[in-house]
Design a protein around this motif. Structure first.
Motif, short mmCIF file in Angstrom:
data_model
loop_
_atom_site.label_atom_id
_atom_site.label_comp_id
_atom_site.label_asym_id
_atom_site.label_seq_id
_atom_site.Cartn_x
_atom_site.Cartn_y
_atom_site.Cartn_z
N ALA A 320 -47.64 -23.00 -3.70
CA ALA A 320 -46.41 -22.54 -3.05
C ALA A 320 -45.79 -23.63 -2.19
O ALA A 320 -44.56 -23.80 -2.19
CB ALA A 320 -46.70 -21.30 -2.20
N ASP A 321 -46.60 -24.38 -1.46
CA ASP A 321 -46.04 -25.44 -0.62
C ASP A 321 -45.53 -26.60 -1.47
O ASP A 321 -44.55 -27.26 -1.09
CB ASP A 321 -47.08 -25.92 0.39
CG ASP A 321 -47.21 -24.97 1.57
OD1 ASP A 321 -46.29 -24.16 1.79
OD2 ASP A 321 -48.24 -25.02 2.28
N ALA A 322 -46.16 -26.86 -2.60
CA ALA A 322 -45.62 -27.87 -3.52
C ALA A 322 -44.28 -27.42 -4.06
O ALA A 322 -43.36 -28.23 -4.23
CB ALA A 322 -46.61 -28.12 -4.66
N ALA A 323 -44.15 -26.13 -4.33
CA ALA A 323 -42.87 -25.59 -4.79
C ALA A 323 -41.80 -25.73 -3.70
O ALA A 323 -40.65 -26.05 -3.99
CB ALA A 323 -43.04 -24.12 -5.19
N ARG A 324 -42.20 -25.48 -2.46
CA ARG A 324 -41.25 -25.65 -1.35
C ARG A 324 -40.80 -27.11 -1.25
O ARG A 324 -39.62 -27.40 -1.04
CB ARG A 324 -41.90 -25.21 -0.04
CG ARG A 324 -42.11 -23.71 0.09
CD ARG A 324 -42.71 -23.33 1.44
NE ARG A 324 -42.83 -21.88 1.57
CZ ARG A 324 -43.93 -21.18 1.31
NH1 ARG A 324 -45.05 -21.83 0.93
NH2 ARG A 324 -43.95 -19.88 1.42
N ALA A 325 -41.75 -28.03 -1.40
CA ALA A 325 -41.41 -29.45 -1.33
C ALA A 325 -40.44 -29.83 -2.45
O ALA A 325 -39.45 -30.54 -2.21
CB ALA A 325 -42.68 -30.30 -1.41
N LYS A 326 -40.73 -29.38 -3.66
CA LYS A 326 -39.85 -29.72 -4.78
C LYS A 326 -38.47 -29.11 -4.60
O LYS A 326 -37.44 -29.78 -4.80
CB LYS A 326 -40.46 -29.25 -6.10
CG LYS A 326 -39.60 -29.62 -7.32
CD LYS A 326 -40.18 -29.14 -8.62
CE LYS A 326 -39.36 -29.63 -9.80
NZ LYS A 326 -37.98 -29.10 -9.85
N THR A 377 -38.98 -18.35 -7.13
CA THR A 377 -39.83 -17.22 -7.53
C THR A 377 -41.25 -17.39 -6.99
O THR A 377 -41.85 -16.44 -6.48
CB THR A 377 -39.86 -17.10 -9.06
OG1 THR A 377 -38.53 -16.89 -9.55
CG2 THR A 377 -40.74 -15.95 -9.51
N ILE A 378 -41.78 -18.61 -7.09
CA ILE A 378 -43.13 -18.89 -6.58
C ILE A 378 -43.19 -18.70 -5.07
O ILE A 378 -44.13 -18.09 -4.53
CB ILE A 378 -43.54 -20.33 -6.96
CG1 ILE A 378 -43.69 -20.47 -8.47
CG2 ILE A 378 -44.83 -20.73 -6.25
CD1 ILE A 378 -43.81 -21.89 -8.95
N ILE A 379 -42.18 -19.20 -4.39
CA ILE A 379 -42.15 -19.09 -2.92
C ILE A 379 -42.01 -17.64 -2.50
O ILE A 379 -42.70 -17.19 -1.56
CB ILE A 379 -40.98 -19.95 -2.36
CG1 ILE A 379 -41.24 -21.42 -2.66
CG2 ILE A 379 -40.83 -19.71 -0.84
CD1 ILE A 379 -40.01 -22.30 -2.50
N ALA A 380 -41.17 -16.90 -3.19
CA ALA A 380 -41.00 -15.48 -2.87
C ALA A 380 -42.31 -14.71 -3.07
O ALA A 380 -42.66 -13.84 -2.26
CB ALA A 380 -39.90 -14.86 -3.73
N LYS A 381 -43.02 -15.04 -4.15
CA LYS A 381 -44.32 -14.39 -4.39
C LYS A 381 -45.29 -14.72 -3.27
O LYS A 381 -46.07 -13.86 -2.83
CB LYS A 381 -44.87 -14.85 -5.74
CG LYS A 381 -46.16 -14.15 -6.15
CD LYS A 381 -46.61 -14.59 -7.54
CE LYS A 381 -47.90 -13.89 -7.95
NZ LYS A 381 -48.35 -14.33 -9.30
N ASP A 382 -45.24 -15.96 -2.77
CA ASP A 382 -46.13 -16.34 -1.68
C ASP A 382 -45.79 -15.57 -0.40
O ASP A 382 -46.66 -15.36 0.46
CB ASP A 382 -45.99 -17.84 -1.42
CG ASP A 382 -47.00 -18.36 -0.41
OD1 ASP A 382 -48.21 -18.20 -0.65
OD2 ASP A 382 -46.58 -18.94 0.62
N LEU A 383 -44.55 -15.13 -0.28
CA LEU A 383 -44.12 -14.35 0.86
C LEU A 383 -44.47 -12.86 0.70
O LEU A 383 -44.18 -12.06 1.60
CB LEU A 383 -42.61 -14.49 1.08
CG LEU A 383 -42.10 -15.88 1.46
CD1 LEU A 383 -40.58 -15.90 1.46
CD2 LEU A 383 -42.65 -16.29 2.82
N GLY A 384 -45.06 -12.54 -0.45
CA GLY A 384 -45.42 -11.15 -0.71
C GLY A 384 -44.28 -10.32 -1.26
O GLY A 384 -44.32 -9.08 -1.22
#
Length: 385
Positions: A320-326, A377-384
């Motif tokens: 998730a944090d790699a997705a945020r960075a990208k 989508t990945i970040i949103a999933k990480d947010l629950g």
């Protein structure tokens, strides 16, 4: 803002890379643009300098370096000089982790020395004409022969970076029938030699940018590959691909920030030299404000991605944090480079100016390695959510 992630040895490595680029790369930019990729001898040069195998074990000729910081220095110097190392990033940053993590001792001995020296260049083939981000929908098949000695590979791949250059193609294919109840199961990675009968490189695709990074269509027609070329376990490829995503996406983020910084450098120099209405473009308040905005936004992205780099080196960077960075860095680079091109006026649209090439080269970063929408989508999933 002062950076604290590099030590003296990184600074010395940076000077070596900078000198190499000025001497052996920059003079050939137009020639390699025409060719569509650097010549094979260039990759052997990278091998001699130790650039291809920075993170490969010393027993295979590599640098044995666990940190990704030396590779980051290479990214930054490439961006600063406005040049390309062709398919270097895919070869050394995306594929090497697969070989280090999943290759057998015999496979490492067979492939890694050539990988490090540049005698064996690699590519990874995931995307298909009907399959982009949805890797579970891969249709290329690999059937094990009755004697269990070979796989017979059939299918097609597209958008394969380094596909023309590669001697060995890590091909993601289906080794078990498609199961709608578990779409991710049954995928495997078969390492296909480029000289195997039935394997062929199709069109070299013409792109908006990245002119020296060959991108190709690949075809597999009853390609017979030794079963010993299976990477890892059969049916486990989806998990393998997910395992390497943080480094892959951080690589894109690091490159994007480096490109944004290069754009600011070029725009600042141009604004100081170019005169309009009798005074430098840099003298206008709008120019100052635009560059101040670009610098601030890029610095924020740089601080974020430097911290992500530290986390990667410690094995703590999450998907998730790699997705945020990208997401952050590619979007910032897109905005910053666009503004810097605007400051160039009409010259910004002319490809002999570095800003034009940065503009064209950077656009794809919001697409490959997972689109910005996939990152959200990945970040949103990480947010629950």
């Amino acid at each position: 803002m002062k950076r604290t992630i590099f030590a003296q040895e990184h600074d010395e490595f940076r000077l070596m890379i900078r000198d190499f680029i000025a001497r052996d790369v920059a003079p050939h930019r137009e020639e390699w643009d025409e060719l569509g990729r650097p010549p094979r001898e260039f990759f052997r040069q990278l091998g001699k300098l130790g650039i291809l195998g920075i993170q490969a074990p010393e027993e295979f000729g590599g640098g044995g370096e666990a940190s990704f910081k030396y590779t980051t220095v290479v990214f930054e110097e490439i961006a600063r000089a406005g040049v390309s190392f062709g398919s270097y990033t895919v070869h050394s940053c995306l594929i090497l982790p697969y070989l280090l993590e999943y290759a057998t001792a015999e496979q490492r001995q067979r492939w890694l020395p050539g990988f490090v020296s540049g005698e064996i260049m690699t590519a990874i083939a995931m995307t298909e004409p009907g399959t982009g981000s949805d890797l579970a929908n891969i249709a290329t098949t690999a059937r094990l022969t009755d004697d269990g000695q070979h796989y017979i590979v059939n299918g097609a791949k597209t958008f394969i970076t380094g596909g023309v250059t590669a001697d060995l193609v890590l091909t993601v294919c289906r080794t078990a029938p498609y199961d709608p109840e578990d779409r991710r199961a049954g995928l495997s990675i078969i390492c296909v030699p480029a000289d195997a009968e039935g394997f062929s490189v199709g069109r070299k695709l013409d792109k908006i940018g990245l002119q020296q990074q060959d991108t190709a269509e690949l075809s597999y027609a009853d390609v017979r590959v030794p079963a010993a070329n299976l990477l890892g376990e059969a049916g486990k490829a989806f998990g393998y691909l997910a395992h390497n995503l943080p480094q892959e996406r951080l690589s894109i983020a690091l490159n994007s920030v480096a490109h944004a910084e290069a754009a600011i450098m070029h725009a600042t120099a141009y604004a100081r030299e170019r005169k309009v209405f009798g005074k430098p473009v840099a003298a206008f308040q709008n120019t100052k404000f635009v560059l101040a905005e670009c610098s601030t936004e890029t610095t924020g992205a740089r601080v974020f991605v430097d911290h992500a780099l530290e986390l990667l080196d410690r094995g703590e960077l999450t998907v998730a944090d790699a997705a945020r960075a990208k997401l952050l860095c590619t979007e910032v680079a897109g905005r910053v480079i666009d503004k810097c091109l605007q400051l160039h006026g009409g010259y910004g649209y002319i490809t002999e100016y570095p800003i034009a090439r940065l503009y064209a080269d950077t656009r794809v970063t919001r697409i490959y390695g997972g689109t910005s929408e996939v990152m959200k989508t990945i970040i949103a999933k990480d947010l629950g959510l």
